[in-house]
Every structure is written in structure tokens, then in C-alpha cells.
Design a protein around this motif. Structure first.
Motif, short mmCIF file in Angstrom:
data_model
loop_
_atom_site.label_atom_id
_atom_site.label_comp_id
_atom_site.label_asym_id
_atom_site.label_seq_id
_atom_site.Cartn_x
_atom_site.Cartn_y
_atom_site.Cartn_z
N SER A 257 -5.40 -1.45 8.29
CA SER A 257 -6.06 -1.73 9.58
C SER A 257 -7.56 -1.94 9.38
N ASP A 258 -8.12 -1.34 8.30
CA ASP A 258 -9.56 -1.51 8.06
C ASP A 258 -9.92 -2.96 7.76
N LYS A 259 -8.91 -3.76 7.35
CA LYS A 259 -9.19 -5.16 7.02
C LYS A 259 -8.99 -6.10 8.21
N GLY B 51 0.81 -1.23 0.00
CA GLY B 51 0.00 0.00 0.00
C GLY B 51 0.83 1.27 0.00
N LYS B 52 2.08 1.17 -0.46
CA LYS B 52 2.99 2.33 -0.44
C LYS B 52 2.47 3.47 -1.32
N SER B 53 2.04 3.12 -2.53
CA SER B 53 1.57 4.18 -3.44
C SER B 53 0.27 4.79 -2.92
N THR B 54 -0.59 3.95 -2.35
CA THR B 54 -1.84 4.46 -1.77
C THR B 54 -1.51 5.46 -0.66
N LEU B 55 -0.50 5.13 0.15
CA LEU B 55 -0.11 6.03 1.24
C LEU B 55 0.46 7.34 0.70
N PHE C 8 4.06 -5.56 -7.97
CA PHE C 8 4.95 -4.66 -8.72
C PHE C 8 4.19 -3.72 -9.66
N ALA C 9 3.20 -3.04 -9.10
CA ALA C 9 2.50 -2.01 -9.87
C ALA C 9 3.44 -0.82 -10.09
N THR C 10 4.29 -0.55 -9.11
CA THR C 10 5.20 0.59 -9.18
C THR C 10 6.61 0.10 -9.51
N LEU C 11 7.23 0.71 -10.52
CA LEU C 11 8.62 0.33 -10.82
C LEU C 11 9.55 1.53 -10.85
N1 LIG Z 1 -8.27 -2.45 2.52
C1 LIG Z 1 -7.20 -1.72 2.26
N2 LIG Z 1 -6.59 -1.82 1.06
C2 LIG Z 1 -5.50 -1.06 0.83
C3 LIG Z 1 -4.97 -0.16 1.81
N3 LIG Z 1 -3.87 0.43 1.28
C4 LIG Z 1 -3.72 -0.08 0.03
N4 LIG Z 1 -4.70 -0.96 -0.25
C5 LIG Z 1 -4.90 -1.73 -1.49
O1 LIG Z 1 -3.79 -2.58 -1.67
C6 LIG Z 1 -3.47 -2.73 -3.07
C7 LIG Z 1 -2.03 -2.34 -3.33
O2 LIG Z 1 -1.86 -0.97 -3.10
P1 LIG Z 1 -0.66 -0.15 -3.71
O3 LIG Z 1 -0.70 1.21 -3.11
O4 LIG Z 1 -0.62 -0.26 -5.19
O5 LIG Z 1 0.56 -0.98 -3.09
P2 LIG Z 1 2.12 -0.79 -3.33
O6 LIG Z 1 2.81 -1.09 -2.04
O7 LIG Z 1 2.40 0.53 -3.94
O8 LIG Z 1 2.39 -1.99 -4.35
P3 LIG Z 1 3.50 -2.16 -5.53
O9 LIG Z 1 3.75 -0.84 -6.16
O10 LIG Z 1 2.86 -3.12 -6.44
O11 LIG Z 1 4.71 -2.72 -4.86
C8 LIG Z 1 -4.47 -1.83 -3.80
O12 LIG Z 1 -5.55 -2.63 -4.22
C9 LIG Z 1 -4.92 -0.84 -2.73
O13 LIG Z 1 -6.20 -0.32 -2.96
C10 LIG Z 1 -5.65 -0.08 3.08
O14 LIG Z 1 -5.29 0.65 3.99
N5 LIG Z 1 -6.74 -0.88 3.23
#
Ligand SMILES: Nc1nc2c(ncn2[C@@H]2O[C@H](COP(=O)(O)OP(=O)(O)OP(=O)(O)O)[C@@H](O)[C@H]2O)c(=O)[nH]1
Ligand SMILES: [Mg+2]
Length: 421
Positions: free
Chosen positions: A319-321, A209-213, A229-232
């Protein structure tokens, strides 16, 4: 009218070996299935063999290999994928035996990276890792042909073609190396231009969830997907912690267990923000059953990047999950006393995270008074733009500025003033 037939997905049989050393082969196989799925193939069967020692020629035992061969025919499989890394010779022996394509974990990861690479830099880095993977495979093939089947009919074109291929690959590798050095120096210039702001690097297992954060904390609009690996590449954004305090935060490529060394080495330019960060946020998907293994895989890679000793804030995400306040039955507060629990998706805990970052930043702040000679007016401007000026006094030929600013910036200003005096 043109009809486009749906392309049939490749049918994959996965093979893993439980040698007693890797504690959780099932988890690893499940992750391999996810990788294969991300790479666009369909898993039709998974086979695990318990083995005390690896078969040097074919990795798995003879009987098991026959079993896999039959399974392939029965299920109409077109590729066999091993969870372990194979030597080039094992790879070739298995291909001969199954009469189909055989891949290992590294090849699948490389394939996903190639699929997802969007920027020029990411493409170059993936290509470099792919060529490094291919090179020993070519060499062995050539040695193999020359050794066992050399002689009339095999001496000429076969050898020559492979030698040419090898030379071309070697040349391409050094070309890419040169291009990446250029990319790296552009990064260095950009870093210098950013000044001395606190730099926070987001690290974590892929899909944590790094990119989401990053998107939640800043106005970045980074691609988010439930995908490995959505983010490269690396995205750096400014984060406003309060009215005066700013920091930089970088989102980058995620990690995975057994991430190929060649990939880590090739992605050095992209991972610069991790290596040079002042603080790391290690983000963990707390809802994942294997999050503990993920933490140790990330730590292994941080060690390899010489970034394991950096100040690191453990942050448990999603944490919501979670059913309860804690992931699984882990009392992570006692294991990681400084850790935080957040949901990047719902925003829960993000205020606490900002506060924590602010306190890290404040611990770097210092209050100092500088006497700046009139001829060094540009330093007055520099302090005004990068620090919080508290008091200004004028003397005959200099200005006395009292400001609250970050220690590295204060050090830099003192150095410039000493040089000028
Ligand atoms: N339920 C829930 N899902 C989340 C949360 N944060 C991220 N996600 C989900 O987790 C998945 C991966 O999120 P990304 O932000 O793409 O994760 P990342 O760490 O950037 O992943 P990569 O770039 O692929 O390494 C997505 O479907 C998000 O919507 C959260 O706090 N709660
Ligand atoms: Mg991402």
C-alpha cells in the motif's frame, strides 16, 4: 595471479505469439523478460507475431522465423526463448533452423527453480520436474532418428545411448519419487506434533511480498528479494495474536501464470501447508499493474491444488507504493468486501490483519467442561498446555476442567475420554 574474466551473459531473443486468446501478450512478454533476467541472461530483442493458428512445425510462421534468424545474427544472440510452451518436435525444428539453443517458458521457470533451490527437498522436487520435462524430448529425438535416418550407421550406438539415457532417467525419477515420499511422511509427523493450532497458509503470486509479511508477523528470518521465486520451500512459524492466542503461519513458493503442471505436482510436499491449512491469506501486490491477472493465476493454481474452496482472506500488499488508498482505480472493497490493505514493509495495516486472524481464531473457540478420570491425568496436562483453563473442580475420582479451546482439540479430547470410559 589468477584473472577471472567476467562471464558474458547469454544474449536472448524473446518470441511471443498473439493468437487472440491470450489477452495481454505484452504483459506476458514483460514477465518473460523478468524471468529471463532472473535466470541470468540478457534480453536483446522481443518479437511478437499475431497469428490465428499456430504453425505445427515451427510454432511461428516461416517468414517470422526467418526474421528471427536474421535478428539473431545481427544482434549476436545465443538463445531464442518462446513465451509459449513448445512441443519437443517444434523445439527441435526451431533449433535446427536457428542453429542455436531454443527454450520455452517452462524451461526458463525450471532453470530459475534449479538456481534457487537451497534445501534438499526443493532440489529433489526441481530435479523431478526437470527430468519429466526432459524425458519426452529424449524419446522424440530417438523416434525421430530411428524413423527418418535409421539404417546403416544409425542403428547401433545412437539408439542404444538414447535408450540407456531414457532408462537412467526413468530410474532416477522413481528414486526421487521414493525420497520425496519419505520427505512427505516426515512432514506428516511434524504436522501431527504441532497439535491443533490454527494453521494459516500464505499464498500469492511470486514477488507479492509473502516472505516479507511472514518476517513482519513473526521472528522468522526468511530470505526476501526483489526477484521471481526467491522462496522455494516452506517456512512455518508461530504467530502470537495476543497473550493466549497463537496460530501457525506458513510462507511457501510463489505462483505464476502458466506454472508448469509438472512443477506443481513435484512440489506437492512443499505445498502440503497450503493444501492442509485452515485459512489462506491470498497476498496480492496491489501496486502491480496486472494484479488482477495475478489473482486469477493464483486461483487457477489453488484449484489445481484442491485448495480453492478454503476460507481465504484477500490481502492487498504494498500500500505504501500506491498513489491513493486504492490500487489503480479499483474499488476492491466492493469486489472483495472482506479484504484488507497492508504494507508488509512499513507495517501499515498489520494490526488490522492480526485482529482479523484473532477473530477467525475466536470463531473456532468453544467453551467446554470435561470430566477427567484420575487415571487419565495426562489429559489434564494436555488441556493445560493447549487450552485456556477457566475453572478446575475436584471430585472423588475425577477432575472437572472447564476450558476455552479450539473445536478440533475439544473433539479430540472428547474422543479420547469416550475411548477411556
Ligand atoms: N514497497 C513495498 N515493497 C514490498 C512490500 N512487501 C514486499 N516488498 C518487496 O517486494 C519484493 C518481494 O518480496 P518477497 O517478500 O521476497 O516476496 P515473495 O512473495 O516472498 O516472493 P517469492 O518468494 O519470490 O515468490 C522485495 O523487494 C520486498 O522488499 C511492501 O509492502 N511495500
Ligand atoms: Mg518469498
Amino acid at each position: 595471479m589468477e584473472t577471472i574474466l567476467p562471464k558474458k551473459k547469454e544474449q536472448a531473443v524473446l518470441v511471443g505469439v498473439n493468437s487472440g486468446r491470450n489477452r495481454n501478450i505484452e504483459d506476458s512478454m514483460e514477465e518473460l523478460e523478468q524471468l529471463v533476467d532472473t535466470a541470468g541472461a540478457e534480453v536483446v530483442s522481443k518479437v511478437v507475431q499475431n497469428l490465428n493458428s499456430i504453425h505445427p512445425r515451427t510454432y511461428i510462421g516461416k517468414g517470422k522465423a526467418e526474421y528471427v534468424g536474421n535478428l539473431l545474427k545481427e544482434l549476436d544472440g545465443s538463445v531464442v526463448i518462446f513465451d509459449n510452451d513448445l512441443t519437443p518436435a517444434q523445439n527441435r525444428n526451431l533449433e535446427d533452423m536457428f542453429d542455436c539453443k531454443v527454450l520455452d517458458r517452462t524451461a526458463v521457470i525450471l532453470d530459475i527453480f534449479a538456481l534457487h533451490a537451497r534445501t534438499n527437498e526443493a532440489r529433489l522436487q526441481v530435479e523431478l520436474a526437470q527430468l519429466q520435462y526432459a524425458l519426452p524430448r529424449l524419446t522424440r529425438l530417438w523416434v525421430h532418428l530411428a524413423g527418418s535416418q535409421g539404417g546403416i550407421g544409425f542403428r547401433g550406438p545412437g539408439e542404444t545411448q538414447l535408450e540407456v539415457d531414457r532408462r537412467l532417467i526413468g530410474k532416477r525419477i522413481s528414486d526421487i519419487g521414493r525420497k520425496l515420499t519419505k520427505v512427505q511422511s516426515q512432514h506428516d509427523i511434524q504436522r501431527k506434533a504441532r497439535g491443533d493450532m490454527l494453521e494459516v497458509g500464505l499464498v500469492g503470486y511470486t514477488n507479492a511480498g509473502k516472505s516479507t509479511l511472514l518476517n513482519a508477523l513473526t521472528d522468522a528470518n526468511v530470505y526476501v528479494e526483489d526477484q521471481l521465486f526467491a522462496t522455494l520451500d516452506t517456512t512455518t512459524r508461530q504467530i502470537n495474536l495476543d497473550q493466549n492466542q497463537k496460530a501457525l503461519i506458513s510462507d511457501t513458493v510463489g505462483f505464476i501464470r502458466n506454472l508448469p503442471h509438472s512443477l506443481i505436482a513435484s512440489f506437492r510436499a512443499t505445498l502440503a501447508e497450503v493444501r492442509l491449512a485452515d485459512l489462506l491469506i491470498h497476498l496480492v501486490d496491489a501496486s502491480h499493474p496486472n494484479f488482477r491477472d495475478h489473482i486469477s493465476a493464483v486461483n487457477t493454481i489453488l484449484t489445481e491444488l484442491e485448495a480453492f474452496d478454503k476460507p481465504t482472506l484477500m490481502v492487498f500488499n504494498k500500500s505504501d507504493k500506491l498513489q491513493s488508498e486504492y490500487p489503480g482505480d479499483m474499488d476492491f472493497q466492493s469486489e472483495y468486501p472482506e479484504s484488507l490493505v497492508i504494507s508488509a514493509k512499513t507495517g501499515q495495516g498489520l494490526a488490522g490483519l492480526r485482529e482479523r486472524l484473532l477473530s477467525v481464531l475466536e470463531s473456532r473457540l468453544t467453551k467446554e467442561t470435561f470430566r477427567i478420570p484420575q487415571r487419565a491425568g495426562h489429559i489434564v496436562d494436555m488441556i493445560h498446555s493447549q487450552a485456556n483453563v477457566i475453572k478446575t473442580e475436584y471430585e472423588a475420582d475425577s477432575t472437572l476442567l472447564t476450558a476455552e479451546l479450539e473445536r478440533p482439540l475439544a473433539d479430540k479430547i472428547r474422543k479420547i475420554l469416550n475411548r477411556n470410559s
